[in-house]
Design an enzyme around this catalytic site. Structure first.
Site, PDB file in Angstrom:
ATOM      1  N   THR A 155      -5.480   2.967  -7.139  1.00 20.37           N
ATOM      2  CA  THR A 155      -6.814   3.034  -6.343  1.00 20.37           C
ATOM      3  C   THR A 155      -7.401   4.225  -6.416  1.00 20.37           C
ATOM      4  O   THR A 155      -7.026   5.345  -6.389  1.00 20.37           O
ATOM      5  CB  THR A 155      -6.491   2.652  -4.952  1.00 20.37           C
ATOM      6  OG1 THR A 155      -5.872   1.652  -4.986  1.00 20.37           O
ATOM      7  CG2 THR A 155      -7.968   2.569  -4.118  1.00 20.37           C
ATOM      8  N   TYR A 171      -2.361   5.801  -4.343  1.00 17.92           N
ATOM      9  CA  TYR A 171      -3.395   6.634  -4.505  1.00 17.92           C
ATOM     10  C   TYR A 171      -3.333   7.814  -5.361  1.00 17.92           C
ATOM     11  O   TYR A 171      -2.184   8.332  -5.400  1.00 17.92           O
ATOM     12  CB  TYR A 171      -4.011   7.220  -3.131  1.00 17.92           C
ATOM     13  CG  TYR A 171      -4.784   6.122  -2.211  1.00 17.92           C
ATOM     14  CD1 TYR A 171      -5.749   5.599  -2.669  1.00 17.92           C
ATOM     15  CD2 TYR A 171      -4.038   5.478  -1.011  1.00 17.92           C
ATOM     16  CE1 TYR A 171      -6.638   4.952  -1.860  1.00 17.92           C
ATOM     17  CE2 TYR A 171      -4.663   4.604  -0.196  1.00 17.92           C
ATOM     18  CZ  TYR A 171      -5.985   4.110  -0.550  1.00 17.92           C
ATOM     19  OH  TYR A 171      -6.526   3.340   0.371  1.00 17.92           O
ATOM     20  N   SER A 175       0.804  -1.139  -0.062  1.00 14.45           N
ATOM     21  CA  SER A 175      -0.177   0.082   0.134  1.00 14.45           C
ATOM     22  C   SER A 175       0.785   1.325   0.063  1.00 14.45           C
ATOM     23  O   SER A 175       1.880   1.253   0.679  1.00 14.45           O
ATOM     24  CB  SER A 175      -0.836  -0.092   1.166  1.00 14.45           C
ATOM     25  OG  SER A 175      -1.108   1.277   1.441  1.00 14.45           O
ATOM     26  N   LYS A 212      -7.950   0.210  -9.616  1.00 20.13           N
ATOM     27  CA  LYS A 212      -8.667  -0.612  -8.678  1.00 20.13           C
ATOM     28  C   LYS A 212      -9.813   0.226  -7.993  1.00 20.13           C
ATOM     29  O   LYS A 212      -9.565   1.317  -7.629  1.00 20.13           O
ATOM     30  CB  LYS A 212      -7.535  -0.832  -7.305  1.00 20.13           C
ATOM     31  CG  LYS A 212      -8.208  -1.437  -6.088  1.00 20.13           C
ATOM     32  CD  LYS A 212      -7.206  -2.214  -5.284  1.00 20.13           C
ATOM     33  CE  LYS A 212      -7.696  -2.686  -4.015  1.00 20.13           C
ATOM     34  NZ  LYS A 212      -8.347  -1.574  -2.905  1.00 20.13           N
ATOM     35  N   HIS A 267     -13.787  -1.391  -2.039  1.00 19.37           N
ATOM     36  CA  HIS A 267     -12.843  -1.201  -0.935  1.00 19.37           C
ATOM     37  C   HIS A 267     -13.185  -1.908   0.274  1.00 19.37           C
ATOM     38  O   HIS A 267     -13.210  -1.320   1.287  1.00 19.37           O
ATOM     39  CB  HIS A 267     -12.767   0.486  -0.851  1.00 19.37           C
ATOM     40  CG  HIS A 267     -11.465   1.016  -0.322  1.00 19.37           C
ATOM     41  ND1 HIS A 267     -10.586   1.621  -1.376  1.00 19.37           N
ATOM     42  CD2 HIS A 267     -10.555   1.026   0.650  1.00 19.37           C
ATOM     43  CE1 HIS A 267      -9.346   2.013  -1.017  1.00 19.37           C
ATOM     44  NE2 HIS A 267      -9.449   1.531   0.557  1.00 19.37           N
TER      45      HIS A 267
END
Ligand code: FNR
Length: 378
Positions: A155, A129, A106, A251, A275
């Site tokens: 994401t 992100y 992540s 995603k 999510h």
């Protein structure tokens, strides 16, 4: 406690973790309806039982983005994984590599890219992100590239964070949160010693390196909160498409039209995801959204799915509903909290056995043979 099924790790994690951490992972947004439906709707998919088809030779291997996966599974990106076990991202990545599957780091991991990538003998995936601070994004992409990452997971379902009421109740956020967290840590000495003390630093590893200073849990909530970007659109992804030469996966797709846009954009894959029920409560479960999304892309990119997959049967159900592979979030973090690297490896072994049994009893000898016709009422 005895672990005999993947679900057992949830209870084991609850015993071990301070409540603020257990509820941070276990919880979802608002009234948690989508969170519940994610699980229930996979469970409700009935498979067709088939017999006498000589199932002696089964292969669980699959190819995805020029990689061979021993199982059709990828560990999903989970922020703060390093708070659940000592240097948790490294332990989870090792377990995944030992079982021949990718681990996704992540953006907001505790261990930085440079700590995790060298600890495993296969390229990890990296999740990014879309953030206001484009300097951070570029820096993270360069560092991921330098560390040998090929597959980028972008994401896009977090232009704003969904409200997670459990976090405010549990002490993750809300009034007197630091004091409450401290009290909870003291009453969970196993975790406190192993992770709280020996697992330091509890940084956001990737962010600290970029900012050039230590960051903590308060920064996680503060920095990330200030950095979500509600203005993002497909246009903002174009520079990344140009910058990144490896596979790029979007995603957070739940709608067939967004899936078609991902094809137009030139994505290599999508993750059908809500999510884990942590964003907009009340949206479709992924089990229900997946068939239409897979139909819309019609093989033009690879389809992964997550949110609600709890065991090997769910993996087979996800593939039967149209996915090429499944991502797993919470289940691996529960196993990590309960048993570290060995816990995650054991979870993957349990899931592998379940997939094998399901394939044998549905007459599917290979991963590519798992399709819509495995579903009883299709
Ligand atoms: C997540 N998820 C997530 N996704 C992402 O792209 N970046 C992240 O940092 C995080 N962080 C995160 C933290 C926690 C505690 C959870 C539970 C989830 C979402 C994750 O990748 C995945 O989509 C879901 O976890 C899938 O649902 P299940 O398998 O947990 O039901």
């Amino acid at each position: 406690m005895i672990i005999s099924s993947p679900d057992d790790y949830r209870e084991a994690a609850q015993r071990r973790l301070p409540p603020f951490l257990f509820h941070y992972i276990d919880g979802g947004a608002y009234a948690e309806q989508t969170l519940r439906r994610n699980v229930e709707d996979f469970q409700a998919v009935a498979l067709r039982q088939r017999v006498l088809k000589n199932m002696a030779d089964l292969s669980l291997e699959t190819r995805l983005f020029d990689e061979t996966l021993r199982l059709p599974i990828v560990l999903a990106p989970v922020g703060l994984t390093g708070m659940f076990a000592r240097r948790g991202e490294v332990q989870a990545a090792r377990a995944a590599a030992s079982r021949g599957i990718p681990f996704t780091l992540s953006t907001v991991s505790v261990c930085p890219i440079e700590e995790v990538a060298p600890a495993i003998d296969r390229p990890m995936w990296f999740q990014l992100y879309v953030l206001r601070d484009r300097g951070f994004m570029k820096d993270a992409l360069e560092r991921a590239k330098a560390a040998g990452v090929k597959t980028l997971v972008f994401t896009v379902d977090m232009p704003v964070p969904g409200a997670r009421y459990r976090d405010a109740r549990s002490g993750m956020s809300g009034p007197n949160a630091p004091v409450r967290r401290m009290v909870q840590a003291m009453t969970h000495p196993g975790w406190a010693w192993d992770v709280g003390v020996r697992g330091l630093p509890h940084d956001l590893g990737n962010v600290s390196r970029y900012l050039g200073k230590a960051t903590g849990l308060a920064d996680y909530i503060g920095w990330l909160g200030a950095n979500f970007d509600p203005s993002i659109s497909w246009k903002d992804l174009e520079w990344i498409r140009e910058f990144w030469d490896g596979p790029m996966i979007i995603k957070g797709i739940l709608d067939p039209q967004d899936a078609r846009d991902a094809v137009t954009f030139g994505a290599d894959g999508i993750v059908v995801s809500n999510h884990g029920g942590r964003q907009l409560d009340g949206v479709l479960s992924t089990a229900r959204a997946l068939p239409a999304v897979a139909g819309a892309v019609n093989g033009r990119l690879r389809v992964l799915v997550d949110s609600g997959i709890r065991n090997g049967l769910d993996v087979v159900r996800a593939l039967a509903l149209g996915a090429d592979a499944a991502m797993i979030g919470r289940p691996f973090v529960y196993a990590l909290a309960a048993g570290g690297e060995a816990g995650v490896a054991n979870l993957l072994d349990l899931i592998e056995t379940e997939i094998r049994v399901a394939m044998t009893l549905t007459g599917a000898t290979s991963i590519s043979a798992i399709g819509r016709d495995l579903i009883a009422d299709a």
